[in-house]
Design a protein around this motif. Sequence first.
Motif, short mmCIF file in Angstrom:
data_model
loop_
_atom_site.label_atom_id
_atom_site.label_comp_id
_atom_site.label_asym_id
_atom_site.label_seq_id
_atom_site.Cartn_x
_atom_site.Cartn_y
_atom_site.Cartn_z
N THR A 62 0.92 -1.17 0.09
CA THR A 62 0.03 0.03 -0.07
C THR A 62 0.88 1.35 -0.02
OG1 THR A 62 -1.61 -1.17 1.23
CG2 THR A 62 -1.84 1.22 1.27
N THR A 63 0.42 2.18 -0.88
CA THR A 63 1.31 3.33 -0.85
C THR A 63 1.09 4.28 0.11
OG1 THR A 63 -0.15 4.69 -2.27
CG2 THR A 63 1.35 3.09 -3.49
N GLU A 64 1.65 5.40 0.16
CA GLU A 64 1.51 6.47 1.15
C GLU A 64 0.27 7.28 0.81
OE1 GLU A 64 3.10 6.92 -1.95
OE2 GLU A 64 4.62 8.34 -1.36
N ILE A 69 -0.39 -1.29 -4.89
CA ILE A 69 0.60 -1.38 -5.97
C ILE A 69 1.23 -2.55 -5.84
CG2 ILE A 69 2.43 -0.18 -4.73
CD1 ILE A 69 2.84 1.37 -7.40
N ILE A 113 9.79 3.82 -7.99
CA ILE A 113 8.94 3.38 -6.92
C ILE A 113 9.66 3.65 -5.77
CG2 ILE A 113 9.09 1.09 -7.01
CD1 ILE A 113 6.25 0.72 -5.96
N PRO A 136 5.22 7.02 -6.61
CA PRO A 136 4.80 6.50 -5.10
C PRO A 136 5.73 5.63 -4.31
CG PRO A 136 4.19 5.23 -7.23
CD PRO A 136 4.87 6.30 -7.51
N SER A 137 5.28 5.60 -3.09
CA SER A 137 6.22 4.77 -2.27
C SER A 137 5.23 3.74 -1.58
CB SER A 137 6.99 5.46 -1.38
OG SER A 137 8.07 6.33 -1.72
N ILE A 138 5.84 2.60 -1.57
CA ILE A 138 5.04 1.39 -0.58
C ILE A 138 5.36 1.49 0.85
CG2 ILE A 138 4.80 -0.99 -0.10
CD1 ILE A 138 5.10 -1.47 -3.10
#
Length: 195
Positions: A62-64, A69, A113, A136-138
């Motif tokens: 889950t991204t921020e 993703i 990513i 995005p970031s996980i």
Amino acid sequence: MTRRMRAAAIGIAAALLLTGCASDPLAEQYKEGSNKGYIAGDGSVTEIPEAERGESISFSGTTEGGDQISSVDFAGEVLVVNFWYAACAPCRAEAPDLQELSAAYDGKGAQFIGVNVYDQADTALSFNETYGITYPSILDVQDGAVKLAFTGTVPPKAVPTTIVLDKEGRVSARILGQLKEASILSTLVSDAIDE
């Protein structure tokens, strides 16, 4: 029997003494007591020839921003995966270069990513706003599943670590520690796109 035990004890003591003489960079960083909160990499680059790459790396999270993703979302593209967190000074230092490269390769066969290994969503979003990060970031802080997915191939032993996955999702390169020269990562990404 006493003589054998004494000889064994001397052997063990000698082994321990010699082990203490070996240089271990990670142990040295811990012993220095700087409380910097991370183990720094040395910026070394590992490239894996195409014929020697292992299996595809599969991960999801889950991204921020709350979106799901997965590595499957990037199938057929080169994927640059950067392990980071907000309080990490080298992560802050390399953020502008990563964002610049992400923008340069957008729509040209590579995606970026992040994998945040420490922070909650609000902290990650604040970091993105401060440094203009648009990819995005996980959030991997709860279970470390993304970090674990890379462990068998080229583990991200330090933060930051940047890993390039080829179009098949296999690890083609790793930069262990802060990205010192954006041109190095750019070359690794271009090479993976051209394969």
